[in-house]
Motif scaffolding. Structure first.
Motif, short mmCIF file in Angstrom:
data_model
loop_
_atom_site.label_atom_id
_atom_site.label_comp_id
_atom_site.label_asym_id
_atom_site.label_seq_id
_atom_site.Cartn_x
_atom_site.Cartn_y
_atom_site.Cartn_z
N ARG A 22 0.85 -1.19 0.00
CA ARG A 22 0.00 0.00 0.00
C ARG A 22 0.89 1.24 0.00
NH1 ARG A 22 -5.55 -0.99 3.24
NH2 ARG A 22 -5.46 -3.24 3.55
N VAL A 73 -7.32 4.17 -0.64
CA VAL A 73 -6.91 3.38 -1.81
C VAL A 73 -7.75 3.79 -3.01
CG1 VAL A 73 -6.77 1.06 -2.80
CG2 VAL A 73 -6.17 1.43 -0.40
N ALA A 114 -2.67 0.52 -4.29
CA ALA A 114 -2.39 -0.74 -3.61
C ALA A 114 -2.06 -1.79 -4.66
CB ALA A 114 -3.59 -1.18 -2.77
N LEU A 151 -9.63 -3.51 0.86
CA LEU A 151 -9.11 -2.42 0.03
C LEU A 151 -10.24 -1.57 -0.53
CD1 LEU A 151 -6.29 -4.33 -1.87
CD2 LEU A 151 -5.98 -2.65 -0.05
#
Length: 227
Positions: free
Chosen positions: A13, A54, A20, A48
């Motif tokens: 990440r 993200v 990511a 995620l």
């Protein structure tokens, strides 16, 4: 940069870029996906997807032999349609794609038959699945199965370029555009147009839209916040 290790893959990440990267990391087995890894991947994508930090997820494979050879046959796993479930696919020029389950007396699972037919059309999906055919990168590009084909030594760099390009876009607009495209794909045109209109109206009231217009007028890069 933070790194999380799982059964057969790891996740990096990058908080600064919002990217990511999930890397299938069993190169000695052509990045086959075990039963444990399949469950962990599902959880990782959910995690995620719920992380506002993200903006882009890149999925790749370690080594230079294969992105993934699919499910672990001894584990009798239905193949996870990892690549087919992605939004954009970039392939090296020596890549060969295929869904060979028919040669084992099985059919592609996890949405493999349906996703492929939606991507390339029914006739080509039947050609690939019923024959268990291997599809070279150039043909995959012609079919629309991949978005770009690049030399192998440019694959990582080009993937990063695209990921950074997407990460710089307004996250709300990207999310809404994906939903409109996916939800309206099989719907009648008038339904798709109505859904598009509703989404367009919603986005006009966002801070990101105001920032995008201001940045364009002032000839500067936008600073999107996802609000």
């Amino acid at each position: 940069m933070t790194i999380e290790t799982y059964d057969g893959f790891h996740i990096e990440r990058d908080a600064e870029s919002g990217i990511a990267t999930i890397t299938l990391d069993v190169p000695e087995k052509m990045n086959r996906i075990s039963m444990a890894a399949r469950d962990q991947l599902a959880g990782a994508f959910a995690d995620l997807g719920g992380d506002d930090g993200v903006r882009v997820i890149v999925l790749g494979g370690a080594g230079d032999k294969a992105f993934t050879a699919g499910g672990d046959i001894p584990g009798f796993m239905t193949r996870t349609a990892v690549a087919l479930a992605g939004d954009l696919r970039v392939a090296a020029d020596d890549t060969v794609l295929g869904l060979p389950e028919i040669t084992l007396g099985m059919i592609p699972g996890s949405g493999g038959t349906q996703r492929l037919a939606h991507l390339v059309g029914l006739s080509r999906a039947k050609d690939a699945i019923l024959r268990g055919r291997r599809i070279p990168a150039a043909e995959a590009l012609q079919w629309g199965l991949v978005a770009e084909v690049v030399p192998l030594d440019r694959l990582d760099a080009r993937t990063t370029e695209i990921a950074l390009e997407l990460a710089a876009k307004a996250p709300l607009a990207l999310r809404v555009a994906k939903r409109v495209l996916n939800l309206a794909y099989d719907a009648p045109l008038h339904v798709g147009l109505e859904l598009e209109g509703l989404a367009y109206g919603l986005l006009r009231s966002t801070d990101d839209f105001a920032e995008g217009v201001a940045a364009f007028t002032e000839r500067r890069p936008p600073n999107y916040t996802g609000t």
